[in-house]
Structures are given as structure tokens and as C-alpha cells.
Motif scaffolding. Structure first.
Motif, mmCIF file in Angstrom:
data_model
loop_
_atom_site.group_PDB
_atom_site.id
_atom_site.type_symbol
_atom_site.label_atom_id
_atom_site.label_comp_id
_atom_site.label_asym_id
_atom_site.label_seq_id
_atom_site.Cartn_x
_atom_site.Cartn_y
_atom_site.Cartn_z
ATOM 1 N N PRO A 391 32.458 9.292 -6.090
ATOM 2 C CA PRO A 391 31.785 8.813 -4.975
ATOM 3 C C PRO A 391 32.628 8.320 -3.939
ATOM 4 C CG PRO A 391 30.422 8.369 -6.771
ATOM 5 C CD PRO A 391 32.170 8.739 -7.346
ATOM 6 N N GLY A 392 32.578 8.301 -2.654
ATOM 7 C CA GLY A 392 33.169 7.622 -1.650
ATOM 8 C C GLY A 392 34.456 8.338 -1.119
ATOM 9 N N VAL A 393 34.882 7.660 -0.281
ATOM 10 C CA VAL A 393 36.258 8.462 0.582
ATOM 11 C C VAL A 393 37.661 7.821 -0.006
ATOM 12 C CG1 VAL A 393 34.923 8.689 2.862
ATOM 13 C CG2 VAL A 393 35.915 6.447 2.433
ATOM 14 N N ASN A 394 38.575 8.544 0.559
ATOM 15 C CA ASN A 394 39.974 8.009 -0.050
ATOM 16 C C ASN A 394 39.936 7.992 -1.456
ATOM 17 O OD1 ASN A 394 40.770 7.198 2.664
ATOM 18 N ND2 ASN A 394 39.226 5.326 2.434
ATOM 19 N N GLN A 395 39.396 9.126 -2.104
ATOM 20 C CA GLN A 395 39.573 9.339 -3.606
ATOM 21 C C GLN A 395 40.487 10.471 -4.077
ATOM 22 O OE1 GLN A 395 38.147 6.894 -5.431
ATOM 23 N NE2 GLN A 395 36.896 6.112 -3.958
ATOM 24 N N THR A 396 40.787 10.676 -5.095
ATOM 25 C CA THR A 396 41.698 11.432 -5.575
ATOM 26 C C THR A 396 40.994 12.754 -5.577
ATOM 27 O OG1 THR A 396 43.149 9.753 -6.813
ATOM 28 C CG2 THR A 396 43.316 12.225 -7.477
#
Length: 812
Positions: A391-396
């Protein structure tokens, strides 16, 4: 000389100099080294344009504050709505569809042209202002980026109302897209009928606007009849020019041409032949059309094969690709699940306004990989990077083909951007200013206004260890004063010298409007005279300096340029560093009342009982005093007009006028400041004490005469305090008006001269700048203060540099 000891002190040999704080110049940013900025909160907007026809009084559109992108009511040629708010206006979860566009919760109103002449007909929102444009498919189009929609209008003699009658009951109006849409005034339902108004100039209606077919009767309507003329589906949805000649207020009846016999096959979907439970919605499929074999199946299982009972042999036959409906199935076509696999739901979401918005759903057999939807879109500053299981942004991100689905799964859209969002939260009524800035772009914070209040600056929250909270509000219920749920500070005053009441700062609580001293447990917005100690629960309110330069790093982080004076082994000088802070800043507000006005009036020269001011005052220049007296007469007249109980807005107006009047005063100076030079250390010392000036010359200092004049006291609370600090390890002296600089130097081992009291005061309205120069090659005597431009220029040529700020105060 220093510390009230009137003798020269030699350097303390053998002692290391005080550890200084930093080196000169702008420090390198600690930004993330990634090429793309970290992605912050993302929002998109829906702009509704009135698109007023030419040659008539303008149409207009308005929107409620609850739905607009800036939290303020809007009206005019266009309004800009918050995309996420519009997405959920239908009362359902966010699904990247604007199904609520025509619902009352959408919060907009459109006003007809020509003075709201009702003869003009609003015919809906279109994707272009031009006649013949496509109507916006609010029920099906996926929207996750800024979009502009345009009102279309039907001129009185160009409006056509299509009345789709249904005497045979072949339609299901409950499934028509405008069913329940209260703001779709161009669409209405009467009994079994459905009416739709369109402009002749638009030449068509959208296929999705047609009455919804009622499944199960083996019939699909493809033609409508108007009197003796027939219109095909293609003519209605492509171009009805020449076919419809209706006029305003006379509806054109379009009766469905219902086939006398079946022209479609009703397809029903069952679990199996022994358990005839329907597992998907039935559908009428026209003869010759491909039978759907991928319906939305209830219960989460994937049917990989369907079979039907051959009407001739009575045997189950597997449905092959491209299988079409035909007259062979006049009694209907029942499909049975022939092969099923355990299936899981894969939900694809993207972040909007800090929340997950569904862009697609896919049912995937156990152990299989999802195919994925068409890549979602954002505004031009973003590019789609892929899907993540986190979850979220700036993730792989992960490759969809590598996934083996074994449970219901949510996949999160990831984005690259060269911009980042910054939110300036006004801290009342839900108002804010959101902007998007490119990496490396510099800017300053806005200056908000609020009737009856004074803006006190932008703040962010940090913990006791100094680390910033992620967009945490440093203010809230801890403040004692509030209007509803919106909190504010009040002013505190203390008795000053010369019987003048002095304002000392903004606090959370004071004893009363009459006793305006802070209570014992009051929380200061800024600690009077020195340190910022803004503790609220476990948070500290840290102010971003007024007019500070802001920037976005390559990692998408917000920074401000912090300019301060620091010291190290090479000397004392100015350092500029970029400080990383949260991407949301919060406004602090102060509120003043009539008691504050009375206190503020005591800080300036008073008038007599008749409201007259003395003809002149030696404390101010003649011209400035005359201007001040005239401004105060206007102030007093306005104050009398507002009476004894002015409103908050009137108090704010009076306070602004009073401050403006005081700002006109230019104080005169009479106290000389003398400069001495120590030939043994290179230090310069500035003093107003003639005895100190004389005594130091007796022990080797060189007197360099008077340099400028200042004030010995802050009589009216208008002047600026100038402090002198002393380094006992290097014998250097420093002048500054910055109390934070004093605090930092004291922490580093410096001593405050005169027990921390000001050495003297710089007058308000000074016109002679005192410039501070720094010698980067010296370790002692590193600073020089001068009003002589020739001396300044000469030293700059010799390698001295102007501190930042170069002018530390002005005198007269």
C-alpha cells in the motif's frame, strides 16, 4: 567592557576556541538521489465551463464550497471541483467514475444564458465546447486526471425533446443512466416513457443515453419511428440531421419499432444442469452477435468453459470462441458452467487525495497471474510506473506476470513525477491552498487573510527530538481560545519603561482582557525575547521564516532556506542551509479585540482630552510626526464611528490603521555609538558608554570616533533592540538584532554583555544602513560594522564579504 568588567582581557592562551556551528555558504541538500521525485498526495480537478452561447447575456455556473478544489464557493464562467469529492458524490466508494455528476451532492448549479431565460435548455456536460462534441460518459468513463467539461445549450427554436415511448414494455428505465439524476433536467421519466432534450446543433445523442433494454423478451430495439419516418440506432447516435425537425416545447415522439418476432436470443448463465442456479445477469443478444462468455459471475469463480444443450441432439456442446446467437435458439440459450476454477478478486487502485480509488477489478483463477487493466492516467506531470503489492506511494513495483494469485489481492498504482504537491492549510473552515511544483523550483508561501484575525505565520510540527512529523498539525485543541472549532492566539502585554505598555507576544491564554499578562500555564507562540518553545502535547510548532525561499528537491521533499549566523574554528559568519520539512504547512492566527487596541494606543504619543496631539515631538522627525498625527485623527474618527462595541472585523480594521499610523513615525537619535579597534587581536568593539570608550584606549585600544547614532532606550516600543555578545576564548565581540543568533552563540560558549539586555536600540524609520562585513581569513576580529560606503567597498576589495543579511539595522 564585557560582562560589566571595564578592563581589557587578554586571550586565554592554550584554550581551544569554542566549537563553531557550521561553515560559510549554502550547504548541500540531503535530497534523495533518485531521478524522479518522491510522489506525494495527488489530486485532480473537474472544471465545469458555462460555455455561454455567443451573442446573448452570459450563462454561468456556481459550486458550493464543500465540493470545490480550493474549499471556497465559486461562481462565474467556470468552477473547479475536487475530483475525489465528485467521485464519491453518488454515495458509493471511490471508483474513478463520476456517476454522481448529476446528483444533488455534486454541489453545482448552472444558470441559463440571457438573464436565466428558461427558454434556453441546458442539455448536459460535454467533452468539448463545440457543437457536435461527444457527451461525457459520466457512468462509465474512468477519470483520474484533470478534466474540463462544457455545458451545451439548446436555443429556444433549436431544442429537440425526444420522447421514447414504451407501450410494449421493452425497456427498463430503472437501468437508464439518468434514473435518479436530479440535476439532469434535460432527462425525465413519465410512467414508462423517457424524455431527453438535445440541441439540433449537436446532431446526436450518445448510445449510452438510450433507454435500457429489458432482458428476457428475446427482442432488441434497433429502430424508432417518428410519425411515418423511422430512425435507426446509427442515425440517432451518429447524425440525425434531416430526420428530426422538432421545435421548442413540442416533443418528438419516438416509438420503438418492436420486432413482431424475436430478433435476439436471451442468454442465461447457470451453475450446472443439475443445479439451475443463475450466476450472472441474463442478456438479450441480437441475431448474428457474439454470445458473451465472460459475464460478471457472482460468487468469485472463474468459468473457463461454457456448454449448452444442443436443441437437436439434446447433448451438451462446448461453446467455442466466436459462437453467435441465431434463430436456432428461439426459446432462449441457457449456458452451463462446464469447467470452473477457484477464483480471487484482484482490485487495482490508485491514490487520489490520500485515499485508494478503484480503477479496475479482475477475477483471476487460483495460481494464475492477473492480466491487468489499461494503464491508469494522471496529469501530465506523472508517468505510470507499474503496480505494487504494498500500500501507499513510492513503493517497489512488480511484474504482473510474476504474481500467482492465491487470495483476494489489491494492487497499488505507482507513479513517477518531476513535481511534488505542497499544501498550505489555512487551519480553519477546511480552507487550503494546494500547489504542484517541479523539482528544483523555488517559490514562497502565500500570505492568507482572514477577517478579524492576524496571520502569524506558517508552521509545521516536530517532536521533542526535533524530527518533523509527517504533515502533523502543531495547533489544535490545546489552545484555549476558539471560534467554533478554529483556534487562535491572543496578545500578551507587560508594563514597560516610561509607563508604556509593551506588547510581548502571542499566547494561548491571558488572565483577562483587562489583565493582559499571560497566565502561568500559557503557551507562547514564540517565547518572549528569545527561544521558540512552542510545545503542544508532544509536538513543537516550528515556524518557517516569513518570505523564506522554498524549494522541491529531486526526491520530492519540501525544503526552506534557513539563513543564520554560525561560528566555527575559522570565525563567526552566516550560513544558509536547506532544511527539509513536511509538505503540508499550517497557518497560525491571532485575534485582537478592543482591549488590545487600548493597549496598542499606549505605545505611541498620546493626544489630549480633545483628541489633539502636541504640535511637535523631539522624538520624531517633524514630517513623520505630522503624518502620524493626521493618520491618528482618521483612526480616532473611525473608532468613534464604530462605537464602544466594534465587531471583530472592525477591530481588525482599526488595528491595521493603528499599526499603519505608528509605522509612519521616524524616530530621531541622539546617542553616539563609538568604535574601538584592538591592534592585538583585530577585534572591533562598539559602545555607547563614553567611560568604556575612554578606559579601553588607556590599555591599548585605538579609538575610531563616533560611527553612527542610536537610541539608548525603546521609549515607544517601536525601535529594534541590538545585542552585544562576547567570545571569552577569542576576545571577539558581535552585534546582532537576531535573538535566535544570540541563543545559538550562548549555547556555543559566548557570553551576553550587559546581562543579556540590549546594548542600544535602532530607531524605527532609520535611513542610514549599518552593514555587517565578515573577514573569512581571520579567526579573531572577523566582523566590522560600517555606515561608510567607501569603507565597505574598500574592505570588500580586500576580501571581506557582506554577511547575510548585510544590513543588520538602520539608524538616523
Amino acid at each position: 567592557m564585557t560582562g560589566n568588567n571595564k578592563f581589557w582581557r587578554a586571550s586565554l592562551a592554550g584554550l581551544a576556541s569554542v566549537a563553531m556551528l557550521a561553515t560559510m555558504g549554502v550547504a548541500a541538500s540531503t535530497a534523495n538521489a533518485d531521478d524522479a521525485a518522491k510522489v506525494g498526495d495527488y489530486d485532480y480537478t473537474v472544471t465545469l465551463h458555462a460555455n455561454s452561447p455567443a451573442g446573448v447575456s452570459a450563462a454561468s455556473v456556481s459550486a458550493q464550497a464543500s465540493v470545490t478544489s480550493d474549499g471556497k464557493a465559486q461562481s462565474g464562467d467556470a468552477v473547479t471541483l475536487d475530483g475525489y469529492t465528485l467521485d464519491v458524490a453518488d454515495g458509493n466508494a471511490a471508483d474513478s467514475k463520476l456517476e454522481g455528476l448529476y446528483d444533488s451532492a455534486a454541489g453545482w448549479n448552472v444558470f441559463n444564458p440571457n438573464g436565466n431565460d428558461l427558454a434556453w435548455k441546458f442539455t448536459g456536460w460535454y467533452t468539448s465546447p463545440d457543437a457536435g462534441a461527444e457527451k461525457f460518459d459520466f457512468n462509465s468513463a474512468t477519470v483520474t486526471k484533470d478534466i474540463d467539461l462544457y455545458a451545451h445549450w439548446a436555443e429556444p427554436d433549436q431544442a429537440i425533446t425526444l420522447d421514447f415511448t414504451d407501450p410494449s414494455g421493452v425497456f427498463d428505465n430503472s437501468k437508464t443512466v439518468y434514473s435518479g439524476a436530479s440535476k439532469a433536467a434535460f432527462a425525465s421519466f413519465t410512467g414508462s416513457g423517457y424524455q431527453l432534450t438535445v440541441a439540433k446543433t449537436d446532431k446526436k445523442i450518445a448510445s449510452w443515453e438510450l433507454p435500457a433494454d429489458k432482458a428476457g423478451d428475446q427482442k432488441v430495439v434497433t429502430t424508432w419511428k417518428n410519425d411515418s419516418e423511422s430512425l435507426t440506432l446509427n442515425e440517432l447516435t451518429k447524425d440525425f440531421t434531416g430526420k428530426l425537425q422538432g421545435v421548442y416545447d413540442k416533443a418528438i415522439t419516438l416509438a420503438p419499432v418492436v420486432p413482431t418476432s424475436a430478433n435476439a436470443v436471451t442468454v442465461r448463465y447457470y451453475e450446472n444442469t443439475s443445479n439451475p442456479r443463475e450466476i450472472a445477469d441474463a442478456v438479450d443478444v441480437p441475431y448474428g452477435a457474439t454470445v458473451p462468455t465472460s459475464p460478471v459471475v457472482s460468487g468469485y469463480f472463474n468459468i473457463s468453459k461454457w456448454a449448452y444443450v444442443d436443441p437437436i441432439t439434446g447433448k451438451l456442446v462446448e461453446v467455442k470462441d466466436g459462437f453467435t446467437a441465431s434463430e436456432a435458439f428461439t426459446a432462449g440459450l441457457n449456458l452451463y458452467a462446464a469447467a470452473a476454477a477457484e477464483t480471487f478478486k484482484v482490485t487495482f487502485v490508485t491514490e487520489v487525495s490520500g485515499k485508494d480509488v478503484v480503477v479496475s477489478t479482475e477475477y483471476v483463477a487460483k495460481g494464475e497471474a492477473p492480466k491487468g487493466p489499461t494503464a491508469p492516467t494522471r496529469n501530465n506531470d506523472y508517468t505510470f510506473a507499474g503496480w505494487s503489492t504494498t500500500p501507499g506511494v513510492n513503493q517497489t513495483t512488480v511484474a504482473l506476470s510474476s504474481l500467482k494469485i492465491s487470495k483476494d489481492t489489491t494492487l497499488y498504482a505507482q507513479w513517477n513525477t518531476n513535481k511534488a504537491n505542497v499544501k498550505f492549510d489555512y487551519n480553519y473552515a477546511g480552507k487550503y491552498d494546494g500547489q504542484s511544483y517541479a523539482a528544483g523550483q523555488t517559490f514562497t508561501a502565500p500570505t492568507p487573510t482572514r477577517a478579524g484575525y492576524e496571520f502569524l505565520g506558517w508552521y509545521y510540527a516536530a517532536g521533542s527530538n526535533g524530527s518533523a512529523y509527517a504533515n502533523g498539525n502543531p495547533f489544535g485543541y490545546e489552545l484555549d481560545h476558539a471560534d467554533g472549532n478554529y483556534y487562535y492566539f491572543v496578545k500578551a502585554y507587560l508594563p514597560g519603561k516610561h509607563s508604556v505598555t509593551k506588547e510581548v507576544g502571542w499566547v494561548s491564554q491571558r488572565n483577562s482582557d483587562k489583565d493582559t499578562t499571560a497566565t502561568s500555564n500559557a503557551k507562547w507562540l514564540k517565547k518572549y525575547n528569545k527561544y521558540i518553545t512552542d510545545y503542544y502535547a508532544d509536538k513543537t510548532a516550528i515556524e518557517v521564516p516569513a518570505n523564506a525561499k522554498l524549494q522541491i528537491t529531486s526526491g520530492g521533499e519540501l525544503q526552506y532556506l534557513n539563513v543564520k549566523t554560525t561560528t566555527n574554528a575559522d570565525g563567526t559568519h552566516t550560513e544558509s542551509t536547506w532544511v527539509t520539512i513536511p509538505n503540508t504547512l499550517y497557518a497560525a492566527w491571532g485575534k485582537i479585540n478592543a482591549a488590545d487596541l487600548d493597549n496598542s494606543e499606549q505605545q505611541v504619543p498620546s493626544q489630549d482630552e480633545d483628541g489633539n496631539f502636541p504640535a511637535e515631538s523631539a522624538d520624531f522627525t517633524a514630517d513623520s510626526y505630522a503624518a502620524y498625527a493626521a493618520a491618528m485623527k482618521e483612526y480616532n474618527a473611525l473608532k468613534a464611528q464604530y462605537g464602544k462595541t466594534p465587531t471583530d472585523e472592525q477591530v481588525s480594521e482599526l488595528s491595521a490603521k493603528l499599526d499603519a499610523a505608528k509605522a509612519l513615525l521616524q524616530e530621531t537619535t541622539s546617542t553616539p555609538v563609538y568604535r574601538l579597534y584592538n591592534p592585538y587581536t583585530g577585534d572591533h568593539l562598539y559602545t555607547t558608554d563614553t567611560k568604556e570608550y575612554s578606559d579601553l584606549q588607556k590599555i591599548g585600544w585605538k579609538g575610531e570616533s563616533e560611527q553612527f547614532k542610536v537610541l539608548s532606550a525603546d521609549k515607544y516600543g517601536l525601535s529594534t533592540a541590538v545585542y552585544r555578545v562576547y567570545n571569552p576564548y577569542t576576545d571577539e565581540h558581535l552585534l546582532t538584532t537576531d535573538t535566535a543568533e544570540v541563543a545559538n552563540l550562548v549555547k556555543a560558549g559566548w557570553l551576553e554583555d550587559f546581562d543579556g539586555q540590549p546594548a542600544f536600540y535602532a530607531p524605527q524609520g532609520g535611513n542610514v544602513d549599518v552593514t555587517r562585513l565578515f573577514n573569512p581569513y581571520a579567526t579573531v576580529g572577523t566582523h566590522l560594522y560600517s555606515t561608510d560606503q567607501k569603507e565597505i567597498d574598500m574592505n570588500v576589495k580586500l576580501g571581506w564579504v557582506k554577511d547575510n543579511p548585510a544590513v543588520i539595522f538602520s539608524t538616523r
